[in-house]
Design a protein around this motif. Structure first.
Motif, PDB file in Angstrom:
ATOM      1  N   PRO A 151       4.696  12.392  -1.104  1.00 29.79           N
ATOM      2  CA  PRO A 151       4.634  13.450   0.568  1.00 29.79           C
ATOM      3  C   PRO A 151       3.168  12.832   1.601  1.00 29.79           C
ATOM      4  CG  PRO A 151       3.390  14.603  -1.456  1.00 29.79           C
ATOM      5  CD  PRO A 151       4.761  12.726  -2.310  1.00 29.79           C
ATOM      6  N   ASP A 152       1.783  12.345   0.355  1.00 32.88           N
ATOM      7  CA  ASP A 152       0.821  11.805   1.406  1.00 32.88           C
ATOM      8  C   ASP A 152       0.361  10.547   0.812  1.00 32.88           C
ATOM      9  OD1 ASP A 152      -1.225  11.608   2.666  1.00 32.88           O
ATOM     10  OD2 ASP A 152      -2.512  13.352   1.715  1.00 32.88           O
ATOM     11  N   THR A 153       0.380   9.764   1.177  1.00 33.44           N
ATOM     12  CA  THR A 153      -0.802   8.923   0.925  1.00 33.44           C
ATOM     13  C   THR A 153      -1.821   8.056   1.434  1.00 33.44           C
ATOM     14  OG1 THR A 153       0.122   7.066   3.210  1.00 33.44           O
ATOM     15  CG2 THR A 153       1.763   7.392   1.697  1.00 33.44           C
ATOM     16  N   ALA A 154      -2.380   9.412   1.932  1.00 28.30           N
ATOM     17  CA  ALA A 154      -3.830   9.843   2.054  1.00 28.30           C
ATOM     18  C   ALA A 154      -4.648   8.493   1.249  1.00 28.30           C
ATOM     19  CB  ALA A 154      -4.223  10.057   2.449  1.00 28.30           C
ATOM     20  N   ASP A 155      -4.395   8.916  -0.373  1.00 28.51           N
ATOM     21  CA  ASP A 155      -5.170   7.745  -1.691  1.00 28.51           C
ATOM     22  C   ASP A 155      -4.602   6.732  -1.357  1.00 28.51           C
ATOM     23  OD1 ASP A 155      -6.826  10.081  -1.097  1.00 28.51           O
ATOM     24  OD2 ASP A 155      -5.788  11.454  -2.899  1.00 28.51           O
ATOM     25  N   VAL A 156      -3.130   6.152  -1.758  1.00 34.30           N
ATOM     26  CA  VAL A 156      -2.672   5.269  -1.178  1.00 34.30           C
ATOM     27  C   VAL A 156      -2.791   3.958  -0.770  1.00 34.30           C
ATOM     28  CG1 VAL A 156      -0.371   4.382  -2.470  1.00 34.30           C
ATOM     29  CG2 VAL A 156      -1.197   6.539  -2.935  1.00 34.30           C
ATOM     30  N   PRO A 157      -3.893   3.334  -0.700  1.00 30.89           N
ATOM     31  CA  PRO A 157      -3.996   1.928   0.321  1.00 30.89           C
ATOM     32  C   PRO A 157      -2.119   1.448   0.226  1.00 30.89           C
ATOM     33  CG  PRO A 157      -5.324   1.680  -0.944  1.00 30.89           C
ATOM     34  CD  PRO A 157      -4.518   2.464  -2.204  1.00 30.89           C
ATOM     35  N   PRO A 158      -1.699   1.243   1.734  1.00 38.47           N
ATOM     36  CA  PRO A 158      -0.707   0.033   2.439  1.00 38.47           C
ATOM     37  C   PRO A 158      -0.129  -0.797   1.360  1.00 38.47           C
ATOM     38  CG  PRO A 158      -1.645   1.100   3.713  1.00 38.47           C
ATOM     39  CD  PRO A 158      -2.269   0.968   2.964  1.00 38.47           C
ATOM     40  N   ARG A 159      -1.093  -1.635   1.196  1.00 39.88           N
ATOM     41  CA  ARG A 159      -1.247  -2.845   0.641  1.00 39.88           C
ATOM     42  C   ARG A 159      -0.319  -2.789  -1.288  1.00 39.88           C
ATOM     43  NH1 ARG A 159      -5.518  -6.854   0.577  1.00 39.88           N
ATOM     44  NH2 ARG A 159      -4.091  -7.919  -0.823  1.00 39.88           N
ATOM     45  N   VAL A 160      -0.985  -2.139  -2.062  1.00 35.58           N
ATOM     46  CA  VAL A 160      -0.556  -0.819  -3.244  1.00 35.58           C
ATOM     47  C   VAL A 160       0.592  -0.537  -2.840  1.00 35.58           C
ATOM     48  CG1 VAL A 160      -1.285   0.559  -4.912  1.00 35.58           C
ATOM     49  CG2 VAL A 160      -3.210  -0.507  -3.702  1.00 35.58           C
ATOM     50  N   LEU A 161       0.915   0.380  -1.632  1.00 34.10           N
ATOM     51  CA  LEU A 161       2.439   0.628  -2.096  1.00 34.10           C
ATOM     52  C   LEU A 161       3.162   0.038  -1.874  1.00 34.10           C
ATOM     53  CD1 LEU A 161       3.151   3.564  -2.195  1.00 34.10           C
ATOM     54  CD2 LEU A 161       3.105   3.281   0.434  1.00 34.10           C
ATOM     55  N   HIS A 162       2.802  -1.706  -1.286  1.00 35.80           N
ATOM     56  CA  HIS A 162       4.370  -2.506  -0.970  1.00 35.80           C
ATOM     57  C   HIS A 162       4.234  -3.294  -2.412  1.00 35.80           C
ATOM     58  CE1 HIS A 162       5.513  -2.059   3.023  1.00 35.80           C
ATOM     59  NE2 HIS A 162       4.287  -1.773   3.472  1.00 35.80           N
ATOM     60  N   GLU A 163       3.266  -3.439  -2.872  1.00 34.28           N
ATOM     61  CA  GLU A 163       3.276  -4.455  -4.414  1.00 34.28           C
ATOM     62  C   GLU A 163       3.797  -3.470  -5.497  1.00 34.28           C
ATOM     63  OE1 GLU A 163      -0.493  -6.314  -5.670  1.00 34.28           O
ATOM     64  OE2 GLU A 163      -0.877  -6.643  -3.667  1.00 34.28           O
ATOM     65  N   ILE A 164       3.569  -1.571  -5.462  1.00 30.66           N
ATOM     66  CA  ILE A 164       4.304  -1.800  -6.207  1.00 30.66           C
ATOM     67  C   ILE A 164       5.874  -1.553  -5.731  1.00 30.66           C
ATOM     68  CG2 ILE A 164       5.092   0.709  -7.412  1.00 30.66           C
ATOM     69  CD1 ILE A 164       1.726   1.559  -6.578  1.00 30.66           C
ATOM     70  N   ALA A 165       6.309  -1.106  -4.490  1.00 34.54           N
ATOM     71  CA  ALA A 165       7.796  -1.455  -3.929  1.00 34.54           C
ATOM     72  C   ALA A 165       8.858  -3.005  -4.903  1.00 34.54           C
ATOM     73  CB  ALA A 165       7.349  -1.588  -2.592  1.00 34.54           C
ATOM     74  N   GLU A 166       7.791  -3.824  -5.009  1.00 35.21           N
ATOM     75  CA  GLU A 166       7.646  -5.120  -5.469  1.00 35.21           C
ATOM     76  C   GLU A 166       8.408  -5.050  -6.381  1.00 35.21           C
ATOM     77  OE1 GLU A 166       4.935  -7.699  -4.235  1.00 35.21           O
ATOM     78  OE2 GLU A 166       5.593  -7.637  -1.271  1.00 35.21           O
ATOM     79  N   VAL A 167       7.510  -4.399  -6.795  1.00 39.22           N
ATOM     80  CA  VAL A 167       7.973  -4.398  -8.950  1.00 39.22           C
ATOM     81  C   VAL A 167       9.547  -3.963  -8.837  1.00 39.22           C
ATOM     82  CG1 VAL A 167       7.071  -2.670 -10.831  1.00 39.22           C
ATOM     83  CG2 VAL A 167       5.377  -4.876 -10.020  1.00 39.22           C
ATOM     84  N   LEU A 168       9.084  -2.277  -8.014  1.00 39.62           N
ATOM     85  CA  LEU A 168      10.428  -1.431  -8.585  1.00 39.62           C
ATOM     86  C   LEU A 168      11.462  -2.165  -7.946  1.00 39.62           C
ATOM     87  CD1 LEU A 168       9.094   2.067  -6.746  1.00 39.62           C
ATOM     88  CD2 LEU A 168       9.510   1.181  -9.588  1.00 39.62           C
ATOM     89  N   ALA A 169      11.483  -3.405  -6.976  1.00 42.50           N
ATOM     90  CA  ALA A 169      12.659  -3.894  -6.418  1.00 42.50           C
ATOM     91  C   ALA A 169      13.304  -4.292  -7.574  1.00 42.50           C
ATOM     92  CB  ALA A 169      12.257  -5.345  -5.687  1.00 42.50           C
ATOM     93  N   ARG A 170      12.050  -5.654  -8.584  1.00 41.71           N
ATOM     94  CA  ARG A 170      12.350  -6.371  -9.724  1.00 41.71           C
ATOM     95  C   ARG A 170      13.506  -5.083 -10.398  1.00 41.71           C
ATOM     96  NH1 ARG A 170       8.417 -10.020 -12.202  1.00 41.71           N
ATOM     97  NH2 ARG A 170       9.839 -10.683 -12.858  1.00 41.71           N
ATOM     98  N   CYS A 171      12.777  -4.143 -10.870  1.00 39.25           N
ATOM     99  CA  CYS A 171      13.168  -3.011 -12.285  1.00 39.25           C
ATOM    100  C   CYS A 171      15.042  -3.054 -10.892  1.00 39.25           C
ATOM    101  CB  CYS A 171      12.814  -1.868 -12.103  1.00 39.25           C
ATOM    102  SG  CYS A 171      13.994  -0.843 -12.828  1.00 39.25           S
ATOM    103  N   ARG A 172      14.779  -2.438 -10.104  1.00 34.73           N
ATOM    104  CA  ARG A 172      16.289  -2.411  -9.548  1.00 34.73           C
ATOM    105  C   ARG A 172      16.846  -3.508  -9.229  1.00 34.73           C
ATOM    106  NH1 ARG A 172      18.379  -0.021  -3.279  1.00 34.73           N
ATOM    107  NH2 ARG A 172      20.523  -0.108  -4.335  1.00 34.73           N
ATOM    108  N   ARG A 173      16.934  -4.688  -8.949  1.00 37.04           N
ATOM    109  CA  ARG A 173      17.758  -5.644  -9.732  1.00 37.04           C
ATOM    110  C   ARG A 173      18.199  -5.841 -11.035  1.00 37.04           C
ATOM    111  NH1 ARG A 173      14.512  -7.720  -5.564  1.00 37.04           N
ATOM    112  NH2 ARG A 173      15.344  -8.415  -3.313  1.00 37.04           N
TER     113      ARG A 173
END
Length: 506
Positions: free
Chosen positions: A226-248
């Motif tokens: 709902p709000d990414t003010a406290d989550v740097p964009p690069r952190v968010l993308h790295e977390i997304a990459e971890v979840l992509a491995r989980c998804r595969r």
């Protein structure tokens, strides 16, 4: 990574059909596989688009290719990777269209699977991250180490999501599918119903980040905050990459599960099968050897079995307490065997979820038929026949839309007849109505209207006359003509039922 990086991988055997200069060095953000004729709403900027070209037929000519390619251009796709297996080669008109719209076109040989391409992109992206100096990471080293250990230990998405955001204070975050299914959420995130989640995904506030994977329109993943003010964009993308491995990892399991489900459905579809073989097939699918079970059969669009399996599996995953095996029958139909909870009412609440699933690709007709409960594996063949009949009724009810019919819904003559094959309905109606079947003349159309009204008024001469604004004697005359033309006696209940069924079968 860039498109030209993929072209240098000899193992994939890719061929550049069109593309030049800066187009080949655009950054690739992810991969999406699709065979929808208009995939624009499911694409994100920077994605590679994998397509088997099932949506194109030689008769479509350039127009069909232009519709698809222009959708890719509008969505900001990096390139189109077109499979050669469907047509033997990539059509020339597709190359012409890509050149006209400035979309890179790459041919994927039949021996290279789309999964191979997806894995190559993912491994390249992950490898580039892992080779960066520590200072180039946004996630702290201890967090990256913990997540790598959890992935190696086969941790669930819920645990990965919680630990990934813990060092940021655990902000509310959901991992959702396109149908509103919650895969995981942080402890601070509220529980959402499927409808609430779909509204959240479509809402104007908050931030969504797609998770790479080999997905269709129904089972895409999105990280939603709902709000990414406290989550740097690069952190968010790295977390997304971890979840992509989980998804595969999950996708590999699902693929293995579909192969096991295909074997179970083949046994169920062949007729009464040997009990030992059925029990072994159920076990291979992770299903209990004892029932009760239901069987579901589904169709999507013009027989796109792959899409139907995706839609059906995604809908069934909304009920984690009811394990299932979804795959294809030998004839190509999508089907699932569901082990329903004996103490949980009817089970398989597809009717509630189907509109959400259909909403992911509203132009694709989507229908399902659900059998009644069968006590054990020996009843699966019977349940399959029931599900097919219910599916035919669902498709007749709204051919171009979506719907689910359970055998328990077939509680009227009209609902029951809707499942009868169209050619059988036509033959029955023609035989019973005789010359009235097609209403070819004004006189016959008038008699059909009289017959329909007479039956609707339960054989009341007076009410029929009032409804049609006729004298009762005129109604008597018309009914006598109907009886002569059809050979039926409208004073007999069985003949009235025959004629009513014939009208419903038109």
């Amino acid at each position: 990574m860039h498109v030209q990086d993929l072209l240098q991988l000899d193992a994939l055997g890719l061929t550049l059909l069109w593309g030049e200069g800066p187009l080949l060095t655009r950054e690739v953000s992810g991969v999406t596989a699709t065979d929808l004729a208009d995939p624009a709403r499911f694409l994100q900027p920077g994605e590679l688009v994998l397509s088997g070209l099932v949506w194109w037929a030689p008769g479509d000519g350039r127009a069909g290719a232009d519709r698809f390619v222009s959708a890719l251009r509008a969505a900001g796709a990096t390139a189109l990777l077109a499979g050669e297996e469907t047509h033997g080669t990539v059509p020339d008109v597709l190359a012409e269209s890509c050149r006209a719209h400035g979309v890179v076109l790459v041919a994927v040989p039949a021996q290279t699977s789309f999964r191979d391409v997806t894995e190559a992109v993912y491994l390249r992206q992950w490898g580039e991250l892992s080779r960066r100096p520590h200072g180039h990471y946004a996630l702290p080293e201890n967090v990256r180490g913990e997540l790598a250990g959890l992935l190696a230990a086969d941790a669930a998405a819920e645990i990965l999501l919680e630990r990934a955001f813990a060092h940021l204070g655990g902000p509310p975050c959901h991992l959702l599918t396109a149908t509103g299914r919650t895969i995981a959420r942080t402890p601070a995130a509220p529980e959402l119903t499927a409808r609430q989640a779909v509204r959240e995904l479509a809402g104007p506030t908050g931030t969504g980040l797609p998770i790479d994977g080999e997905c269709g329109p129904y089972d895409s993943w999105q990280l939603r905050l709902p709000d990414t003010a406290d989550v740097p964009p690069r952190v968010l993308h790295e977390i997304a990459e971890v979840l992509a491995r989980c998804r595969r990892r999950d996708e590999r399991r699902h693929a293995a599960g579909r192969r096991a489900a295909d074997e179970l459905l083949a046994l169920a579809g062949d007729g009464p099968a040997e009990a030992t073989a059925l029990r072994a097939a159920l076990h291979a699918c992770g299903l209990p050897a004892t029932g009760p079970y239901r069987v579901v059969v589904a169709t999507a669009g013009g027989g796109e079995a792959g899409l139907a399996v995706q839609a059906l599996a995604e809908a069934l995953r909304h009920s984690p307490g009811e394990p299932f095996a979804a795959g294809r029958l030998p004839g190509g139909e999508a089907a699932a065997v569901v082990r329903v909870d004996p103490d949980a009412g009817d089970g398989v609440p597809l009717g509630e979820l189907w509109p959400l699933v259909h909403g992911c690709a509203p132009r694709v007709p989507l229908h399902a038929g659900v059998s009644g409960r069968v006590a054990g594996a020996e009843g699966l063949n019977s349940a399959l026949h029931q599900a097919r009949y219910a599916l035919a009724a669902a498709r007749r009810g709204d051919p171009d839309g979506a719907g689910v019919t359970c055998v328990e819904d077939l509680s009227t003559m009209g609902a029951l007849l809707a499942g009868v094959p169209a050619d059988v309905r036509t033959a029955f109606s023609t035989r019973v109505l005789g010359p009235l079947a097609h209403g070819g003349s004004a006189s016959h159309r008038m008699l059909l209207e009289t017959l329909e009204t007479f039956l609707a008024q339960h054989g009341s001469w007076a009410r029929t006359a009032e409804q049609l604004h006729l004298h009762v004697n005129t109604v008597h005359y018309r009914v006598q003509r109907i009886e002569r033309l059809t050979g039926r006696d409208l004073s007999r209940l069985d003949h009235k039922l025959d004629l009513q069924a014939a009208l419903l079968c038109r």
